[in-house]
Design an enzyme around this catalytic site. Structure first.
Site, PDB file in Angstrom:
ATOM      1  N   ASP A  81     -78.422   0.296 -57.331  1.00  0.00           N
ATOM      2  CA  ASP A  81     -77.056   0.747 -57.081  1.00  0.00           C
ATOM      3  C   ASP A  81     -76.924   1.221 -55.643  1.00  0.00           C
ATOM      4  O   ASP A  81     -77.898   1.693 -55.030  1.00  0.00           O
ATOM      5  CB  ASP A  81     -76.692   1.884 -58.039  1.00  0.00           C
ATOM      6  CG  ASP A  81     -75.191   2.022 -58.252  1.00  0.00           C
ATOM      7  OD1 ASP A  81     -74.713   1.689 -59.353  1.00  0.00           O
ATOM      8  OD2 ASP A  81     -74.493   2.465 -57.315  1.00  0.00           O
ATOM      9  N   TYR A 120     -59.597 -10.138 -57.050  1.00  0.00           N
ATOM     10  CA  TYR A 120     -60.495  -9.685 -58.110  1.00  0.00           C
ATOM     11  C   TYR A 120     -60.526 -10.690 -59.256  1.00  0.00           C
ATOM     12  O   TYR A 120     -61.592 -11.127 -59.695  1.00  0.00           O
ATOM     13  CB  TYR A 120     -60.056  -8.312 -58.618  1.00  0.00           C
ATOM     14  CG  TYR A 120     -60.904  -7.791 -59.757  1.00  0.00           C
ATOM     15  CD1 TYR A 120     -62.121  -7.164 -59.500  1.00  0.00           C
ATOM     16  CD2 TYR A 120     -60.495  -7.921 -61.081  1.00  0.00           C
ATOM     17  CE1 TYR A 120     -62.910  -6.681 -60.534  1.00  0.00           C
ATOM     18  CE2 TYR A 120     -61.281  -7.449 -62.121  1.00  0.00           C
ATOM     19  CZ  TYR A 120     -62.485  -6.836 -61.841  1.00  0.00           C
ATOM     20  OH  TYR A 120     -63.273  -6.370 -62.882  1.00  0.00           O
ATOM     21  N   SER A 157     -64.687 -10.540 -66.271  1.00  0.00           N
ATOM     22  CA  SER A 157     -63.567  -9.655 -66.577  1.00  0.00           C
ATOM     23  C   SER A 157     -62.514 -10.459 -67.312  1.00  0.00           C
ATOM     24  O   SER A 157     -62.407 -11.683 -67.117  1.00  0.00           O
ATOM     25  CB  SER A 157     -62.960  -9.069 -65.287  1.00  0.00           C
ATOM     26  OG  SER A 157     -61.734  -8.417 -65.541  1.00  0.00           O
ATOM     27  N   ILE A 174     -62.296  -0.583 -70.063  1.00  0.00           N
ATOM     28  CA  ILE A 174     -63.380   0.213 -70.620  1.00  0.00           C
ATOM     29  C   ILE A 174     -63.311   1.608 -70.000  1.00  0.00           C
ATOM     30  O   ILE A 174     -63.165   1.752 -68.780  1.00  0.00           O
ATOM     31  CB  ILE A 174     -64.755  -0.424 -70.318  1.00  0.00           C
ATOM     32  CG1 ILE A 174     -64.810  -1.852 -70.867  1.00  0.00           C
ATOM     33  CG2 ILE A 174     -65.874   0.427 -70.898  1.00  0.00           C
ATOM     34  CD1 ILE A 174     -64.667  -1.970 -72.362  1.00  0.00           C
ATOM     35  N   LEU A 175     -63.436   2.628 -70.833  1.00  0.00           N
ATOM     36  CA  LEU A 175     -63.307   4.003 -70.356  1.00  0.00           C
ATOM     37  C   LEU A 175     -64.602   4.462 -69.683  1.00  0.00           C
ATOM     38  O   LEU A 175     -65.317   5.329 -70.176  1.00  0.00           O
ATOM     39  CB  LEU A 175     -62.931   4.931 -71.506  1.00  0.00           C
ATOM     40  CG  LEU A 175     -61.526   4.725 -72.080  1.00  0.00           C
ATOM     41  CD1 LEU A 175     -61.253   5.747 -73.180  1.00  0.00           C
ATOM     42  CD2 LEU A 175     -60.469   4.829 -70.987  1.00  0.00           C
ATOM     43  N   THR A 176     -64.888   3.877 -68.550  1.00  0.00           N
ATOM     44  CA  THR A 176     -65.989   4.332 -67.708  1.00  0.00           C
ATOM     45  C   THR A 176     -65.554   5.607 -66.985  1.00  0.00           C
ATOM     46  O   THR A 176     -64.357   5.939 -66.946  1.00  0.00           O
ATOM     47  CB  THR A 176     -66.350   3.255 -66.686  1.00  0.00           C
ATOM     48  OG1 THR A 176     -65.205   3.030 -65.835  1.00  0.00           O
ATOM     49  CG2 THR A 176     -66.744   1.953 -67.365  1.00  0.00           C
ATOM     50  N   LYS A 178     -63.697 -13.101 -60.441  1.00  0.00           N
ATOM     51  CA  LYS A 178     -64.273 -13.020 -61.781  1.00  0.00           C
ATOM     52  C   LYS A 178     -64.170 -14.351 -62.525  1.00  0.00           C
ATOM     53  O   LYS A 178     -65.034 -14.688 -63.340  1.00  0.00           O
ATOM     54  CB  LYS A 178     -63.604 -11.899 -62.566  1.00  0.00           C
ATOM     55  CG  LYS A 178     -63.933 -10.506 -62.056  1.00  0.00           C
ATOM     56  CD  LYS A 178     -65.428 -10.216 -62.138  1.00  0.00           C
ATOM     57  CE  LYS A 178     -65.756  -8.783 -61.772  1.00  0.00           C
ATOM     58  NZ  LYS A 178     -67.201  -8.491 -61.913  1.00  0.00           N
ATOM     59  N   ASN A 187     -74.084  -6.865 -62.486  1.00  0.00           N
ATOM     60  CA  ASN A 187     -72.988  -6.029 -62.977  1.00  0.00           C
ATOM     61  C   ASN A 187     -72.141  -5.407 -61.873  1.00  0.00           C
ATOM     62  O   ASN A 187     -71.178  -4.708 -62.164  1.00  0.00           O
ATOM     63  CB  ASN A 187     -73.578  -4.923 -63.884  1.00  0.00           C
ATOM     64  CG  ASN A 187     -72.527  -3.979 -64.417  1.00  0.00           C
ATOM     65  OD1 ASN A 187     -71.582  -4.398 -65.078  1.00  0.00           O
ATOM     66  ND2 ASN A 187     -72.673  -2.702 -64.112  1.00  0.00           N
ATOM     67  N   ILE A 189     -70.916   0.981 -67.286  1.00  0.00           N
ATOM     68  CA  ILE A 189     -71.476  -0.115 -68.076  1.00  0.00           C
ATOM     69  C   ILE A 189     -72.940  -0.354 -67.724  1.00  0.00           C
ATOM     70  O   ILE A 189     -73.781  -0.555 -68.607  1.00  0.00           O
ATOM     71  CB  ILE A 189     -70.641  -1.385 -67.864  1.00  0.00           C
ATOM     72  CG1 ILE A 189     -69.263  -1.225 -68.523  1.00  0.00           C
ATOM     73  CG2 ILE A 189     -71.357  -2.614 -68.410  1.00  0.00           C
ATOM     74  CD1 ILE A 189     -68.274  -2.329 -68.172  1.00  0.00           C
TER      75      ILE A 189
END
Length: 264
Positions: free
Chosen positions: A37, A158, A145, A191-193, A162, A90, A18
């Protein structure tokens, strides 16, 4: 393509998925982007690719669990480009082996996820806001999320972290709106990361798809385009909100897919 022309954006967790999508799309719309990162080599490679496409991009190492590292990422952005208009918080971690139900979960994992998933958002905003005030405004975008809105059998830390992001977004929006600083969040579903594709089996992906209203999964660009919208003046009267981008996974009665299958 100039929806964010002459803007400067700092994006955390931007080496892939993302974050990379958002950085690439923002750069294509005229922004100078800094990709921060823990995977510095990946961030450098991604920034180089954006430059090859004609955009302006730089990269920096970021440890989102470390306050000084976050402060340095903001300082690097301002030193290189003179300001910061857009902050995309992010970074997010999850651990399916340690983040379990309330009785069984590893309490150290609770602390780690609260620090990385929630406190990093606070710190990113804390250090970016003074620069945005000086520049006359800005847009802060936080990755929440759908786990913030629904309970689950595991990932207690988690989901709670969020949920904190969703509420913190409202506080930032309330406190700094008069400074022309907007703050919104995005709550992705599955999401298909690259990470999702690598770690989720086809049968697990099929289970998630079964409960989507739409017959497919989301891609990173589905979130990246929303980031561009929230960063641009197209959303100038929108603040304190959380966009739920989840393919309709959570909108219906949870038994609906099973009843629909019985009618086939």
């Amino acid at each position: 393509m100039d929806r964010v022309s002459n803007k400067v954006a700092l994006l955390t967790g931007a080496a892939s998925g993302i974050g990379l999508s958002a950085a690439t799309l923002l750069a294509a719309e005229g922004a100078s982007v800094v990709l921060a990162d823990f995977n510095q080599a990946g961030a450098e490679t991604a920034a180089a690719q954006i430059r090859r496409l004609g955009g302006e991009a730089a990269a920096i190492f970021l440890d989102a669990s470390n306050e000084q590292s976050i402060q340095e990422a903001v300082a690097f952005t301002v030193a290189r480009y003179g300001k910061i208009d857009i902050l995309f918080n992010n970074v997010g971690l999850t651990n399916l082996r340690k983040d379990l139900d309330i009785v069984s979960m590893d309490l150290a994992e609770w602390d780690r996820l609260m620090n990385v998933n929630l406190k990093s958002v606070l710190l990113g905003a804390r250090y970016a806001i003074p620069h945005m005030q000086e520049a006359g405004g800005g847009s802060i975008i936080n990755t929440a999320s759908m786990s913030a809105f629904a309970g689950d059998s595991i990932r207690s830390a988690y989901g709670t972290s969020k949920a904190g992001v969703v509420q913190l977004t409202k506080y930032i929006a309330t406190q700094y709106g008069k400074d022309l600083i907007r703050c919104n969040a995005i709550a992705p579903g599955l999401i298909l990361t690259p990470a999702a594709k690598a770690n989720m089996s086809p049968s697990l992906l099929a289970t998630f798809e079964k409960y989507n209203a739409l017959p497919y999964h989301g891609e990173a660009d589905d979130i990246g385009h929303a980031v561009v919208f929230l960063a641009s003046d197209e959303s100038k009267f929108m603040t304190g909100q959380t966009l739920q981008i989840e393919g309709g996974h959570y909108i219906g009665n949870p038994t609906s897919p099973d009843f629909m299958a019985m009618q086939d």
